[in-house]
Design a protein around this motif. Structure first.
Motif, PDB file in Angstrom:
ATOM      1  N   ASP A  65      35.427  31.572  31.266  1.00  6.07           N
ATOM      2  CA  ASP A  65      34.917  32.921  31.641  1.00  6.07           C
ATOM      3  C   ASP A  65      35.880  33.730  32.441  1.00  6.07           C
ATOM      4  N   PHE A  66      36.246  33.060  33.655  1.00  2.43           N
ATOM      5  CA  PHE A  66      37.052  33.453  34.496  1.00  2.43           C
ATOM      6  C   PHE A  66      38.036  32.589  34.913  1.00  2.43           C
ATOM      7  N   ILE A  67      39.491  33.130  34.941  1.00  2.00           N
ATOM      8  CA  ILE A  67      40.416  32.436  35.415  1.00  2.00           C
ATOM      9  C   ILE A  67      41.616  33.110  36.132  1.00  2.00           C
ATOM     10  N   ALA A  68      42.064  32.654  37.171  1.00  2.00           N
ATOM     11  CA  ALA A  68      42.934  33.448  38.295  1.00  2.00           C
ATOM     12  C   ALA A  68      44.066  32.485  38.520  1.00  2.00           C
ATOM     13  N   GLY A  69      45.229  33.132  38.662  1.00  2.00           N
ATOM     14  CA  GLY A  69      46.421  32.477  39.092  1.00  2.00           C
ATOM     15  C   GLY A  69      47.745  33.178  39.448  1.00  2.00           C
ATOM     16  N   ALA A  70      48.734  32.798  39.787  1.00  2.00           N
ATOM     17  CA  ALA A  70      49.861  33.681  39.980  1.00  2.00           C
ATOM     18  C   ALA A  70      50.450  34.350  38.733  1.00  2.00           C
ATOM     19  N   THR A  71      50.619  33.403  37.851  1.00  2.00           N
ATOM     20  CA  THR A  71      51.251  33.959  36.528  1.00  2.00           C
ATOM     21  C   THR A  71      50.966  33.394  35.346  1.00  2.00           C
ATOM     22  N   VAL A  72      51.425  33.922  34.075  1.00  2.00           N
ATOM     23  CA  VAL A  72      51.328  33.047  32.999  1.00  2.00           C
ATOM     24  C   VAL A  72      52.923  32.436  32.779  1.00  2.00           C
ATOM     25  N   MET A  73      53.040  31.136  32.716  1.00  2.00           N
ATOM     26  CA  MET A  73      54.228  30.499  32.668  1.00  2.00           C
ATOM     27  C   MET A  73      54.824  30.603  31.343  1.00  2.00           C
ATOM     28  N   ASP A  74      55.913  30.812  31.219  1.00  2.00           N
ATOM     29  CA  ASP A  74      56.696  31.162  29.772  1.00  2.00           C
ATOM     30  C   ASP A  74      57.859  29.924  29.493  1.00  2.00           C
ATOM     31  N   LYS A  75      58.294  29.209  30.391  1.00  2.00           N
ATOM     32  CA  LYS A  75      59.410  28.609  29.933  1.00  2.00           C
ATOM     33  C   LYS A  75      58.839  27.370  29.239  1.00  2.00           C
ATOM     34  N   MET A  76      59.641  26.834  28.291  1.00  2.00           N
ATOM     35  CA  MET A  76      59.145  25.966  27.274  1.00  2.00           C
ATOM     36  C   MET A  76      60.025  24.546  27.438  1.00  2.00           C
ATOM     37  N   SER A  77      59.350  23.298  27.037  1.00  3.85           N
ATOM     38  CA  SER A  77      60.373  22.102  27.315  1.00  3.85           C
ATOM     39  C   SER A  77      61.498  22.369  26.324  1.00  3.85           C
ATOM     40  N   LYS A  92      32.466  40.218  30.241  1.00  5.75           N
ATOM     41  CA  LYS A  92      33.693  40.054  29.472  1.00  5.75           C
ATOM     42  C   LYS A  92      34.493  39.016  30.056  1.00  5.75           C
ATOM     43  N   ARG A  93      35.141  38.349  29.408  1.00  5.35           N
ATOM     44  CA  ARG A  93      36.042  37.395  30.241  1.00  5.35           C
ATOM     45  C   ARG A  93      36.994  37.792  30.843  1.00  5.35           C
ATOM     46  N   VAL A  94      37.523  37.264  31.827  1.00 10.68           N
ATOM     47  CA  VAL A  94      38.574  37.861  32.833  1.00 10.68           C
ATOM     48  C   VAL A  94      39.525  36.832  32.920  1.00 10.68           C
ATOM     49  N   ALA A  95      40.765  37.345  33.125  1.00  9.27           N
ATOM     50  CA  ALA A  95      42.045  36.665  33.550  1.00  9.27           C
ATOM     51  C   ALA A  95      42.723  37.453  34.695  1.00  9.27           C
ATOM     52  N   LEU A  96      42.619  37.022  35.816  1.00  8.03           N
ATOM     53  CA  LEU A  96      43.330  37.724  36.985  1.00  8.03           C
ATOM     54  C   LEU A  96      44.677  36.858  37.308  1.00  8.03           C
ATOM     55  N   ILE A  97      45.903  37.586  37.366  1.00  4.03           N
ATOM     56  CA  ILE A  97      46.958  37.019  37.539  1.00  4.03           C
ATOM     57  C   ILE A  97      47.699  37.961  38.564  1.00  4.03           C
ATOM     58  N   ALA A  98      48.589  37.378  39.373  1.00  7.38           N
ATOM     59  CA  ALA A  98      49.292  38.104  40.458  1.00  7.38           C
ATOM     60  C   ALA A  98      50.548  38.845  39.850  1.00  7.38           C
ATOM     61  N   ASN A  99      51.052  38.254  38.999  1.00  5.54           N
ATOM     62  CA  ASN A  99      52.526  38.758  38.150  1.00  5.54           C
ATOM     63  C   ASN A  99      52.309  38.767  36.913  1.00  5.54           C
ATOM     64  N   ASP A 100      52.137  40.088  36.264  1.00  7.19           N
ATOM     65  CA  ASP A 100      51.942  39.852  34.567  1.00  7.19           C
ATOM     66  C   ASP A 100      53.575  40.319  33.872  1.00  7.19           C
ATOM     67  N   LYS A 101      54.587  40.427  34.518  1.00  9.01           N
ATOM     68  CA  LYS A 101      55.874  40.778  34.085  1.00  9.01           C
ATOM     69  C   LYS A 101      56.707  39.506  34.143  1.00  9.01           C
TER      70      LYS A 101
END
Length: 481
Positions: free
Chosen positions: A174-186, A225-234
């Motif tokens: 329902d709720f997630i929070a963190g620094a960012t969404v990591m985008d680098k793949m193996s 409503k479900r929530v995703a809180l992140i510090a950096n979305d860019k």
């Protein structure tokens, strides 16, 4: 005979009156809950017993006292330790350890939410949602990093960040929070899929109907409503270490935890399950950076203090469990002598990673005088001004300085950061004087700590391996893993 009859009638009336009194009392006194309504699960990534004790020693040195003030969680009624090896190795990684802590099953290193054969596993959040609980996950690293994704993801590659975001969207978090969404793949996945950015992954979350925001207040006050809180979305960029903050940062582990508690409390009448990871403890330990580890653990304890405050309002309904996934670094408090100079560590005022950035910035600005670098190291690390530096150690740093311009700077690329060799050597000189030592830049197979307080706290004393922790939580919540 009449007297006996009167006596019997009198006794009967007395018994009936007593029964009614007992019934009235039981109506007034609420029965004990059969399961906890609120469950807090704190995971200090890479946090060993030595690091916990080191933080307590460091805090005493900072406050100028010989009295060791225990961290809040190290005073919990149940205190023990557990093994953490994975299915594939005696030294686990965060993926296998996170899976063990989330599902109660061992798996191979690099695997998330699946067994050693690749089959998907149930996690504690499945037990929670089946029991009517709302679910929250908080971290101060990426929301699709190993530990948080172990609770919702299913993959044999911990770096399959795009897939893990799909798994998160399909989950019941329902709720997630963190620094960012990591985008680098193996490297393997890069061959299979087109590159993807943090911005694209954020948009994928938004298109799934999840409220994704960088605003803490907005996240905390969202309803139904479900929530995703992140510090950096860019971009894939983490929040600063505690020691490197300028004092005005809004996105912190404590702030994320507070927002999660407000959201979950307001959105559920049936209680909640909240996992909070202190992920940057591990980052600092990978750099052999003891002071940064200690300051990260202090913030981890601040987040736990929020749970303790909540528990005071719900004393019979709250369970708080604190543990670690593995040890990182093999910290030794005391080296080659029966003493340690913790006071020496109080002069360090930035992380190894930030010191590397300062050195790069000086190089970029054209600083070529050793005296300027020496002054900076004196101000930021305490060398020469507070910490004696031998001729051999100064020559080592001077050689590193010359390499900055002759060889464009030596760098050591770690798991999460790329550090200047001169920064690593400067910190090593400080820690050598303080009589602090590290065994490794990587994980070790040491026991990890386990603390419990509140509903069912005594049950955790029987845990000998980390897989038994979520199983114990699940049973207390009325489910099974």
């Amino acid at each position: 005979m009449k007297k006996q009859t009167k006596l019997i009638i009198g006794l009967a009336i007395a018994v009936i009156s007593l029964c009614f009194s007992i019934l009235r009392i039981t109506d007034v006194i609420p029965s004990s809950p059969k399961k906890p309504k609120y469950v807090f699960y704190f995971i200090g990534d890479g946090m060993s017993v030595a690091q916990v004790l080191g933080t307590e020693f460091y805090n005493a040195a900072k406050s100028g006292t010989d009295k060791i003030e225990r961290l809040n969680f190290s005073q919990f009624p149940t205190r023990t330790f557990v093994t953490n090896y994975s299915a594939s190795n005696l030294v686990t990684d965060s993926a296998a350890a996170g899976t063990a802590l989330a599902t109660g099953h061992k798996t191979n290193n690099d695997y998330i939410g699946v067994d050693k054969d690749g089959n998907a596993l149930r996690s504690i959040i499945d037990v929670a949602t089946e029991g009517g609980y709302k679910v929250g996950l908080v971290t101060n690293v990426g929301i699709n990093h190993a530990t948080p994704s172990s609770f919702y993801g299913h993959t044999t590659d911990r770096f399959a960040f795009s897939q893990l975001i799909d798994d998160y969207i399909a989950s019941e978090v329902d709720f997630i929070a963190g620094a960012t969404v990591m985008d680098k793949m193996s490297r393997t996945l890069r061959k299979q899929y087109a590159p993807i950015t943090t911005v694209e992954l954020v948009e994928r979350i938004r298109n799934a109907g999840i409220e994704i925001t960088t605003d803490i207040t907005r996240a905390a006050t969202t309803r139904d409503k479900r929530v995703a809180l992140i510090a950096n979305d860019k971009e894939n960029k983490h929040v600063p270490n505690v020691i490197d903050r300028k004092g005005d940062e809004q996105h912190t582990l404590t702030a994320f935890t507070r927002a999660a508690i407000e959201y979950l409390t307001s959105n559920s009448d049936n209680g909640f399950f909240l996992m909070v990871e202190g992920g940057k403890i591990d980052y600092a330990a990978h750099n052999k950076d003891a002071v940064t580890v200690f300051t990260e653990i202090n913030e981890f304890a601040e987040s736990i203090e929020l749970a303790l405050g909540f528990a005071e309002q719900h004393p019979d309904e709250t369970l708080i469990v604190v543990t670690s996934d593995h040890d990182t670094g093999g910290l030794s408090i005391g080296h080659n002598q029966y003493t340690v100079r913790m006071n020496a560590l109080t002069v360090q005022n930035l992380s190894v990673a930030m010191l590397s950035n300062v050195l790069r910035d000086m190089r970029a600005k054209g600083y070529r005088n050793w005296a300027d670098y020496k002054q900076m190291l004196s101000e930021r690390v305490g060398l020469w001004s507070n910490i004696p530096v031998s001729k051999e150690d100064e020559q080592l740093l001077l050689n590193d300085f010359n390499d900055i311009f002759m060889k464009h700077g030596k760098q050591l690329e770690g798991l999460y950061t790329k550090n200047e060799i001169i920064a690593i050597d400067a910190m090593s000189i400080l820690y050598k004087y303080a009589l602090i030592d590290w065994a490794s830049f990587q994980h070790t197979g040491l026991y990890t700590p386990l603390y419990a307080k509140g509903f069912g706290e005594s049950k955790f004393a029987a845990c000998y391996d980390q897989t038994e922790i979520p199983k114990t939580i699940a049973r207390l919540m009325g489910g099974e893993l």
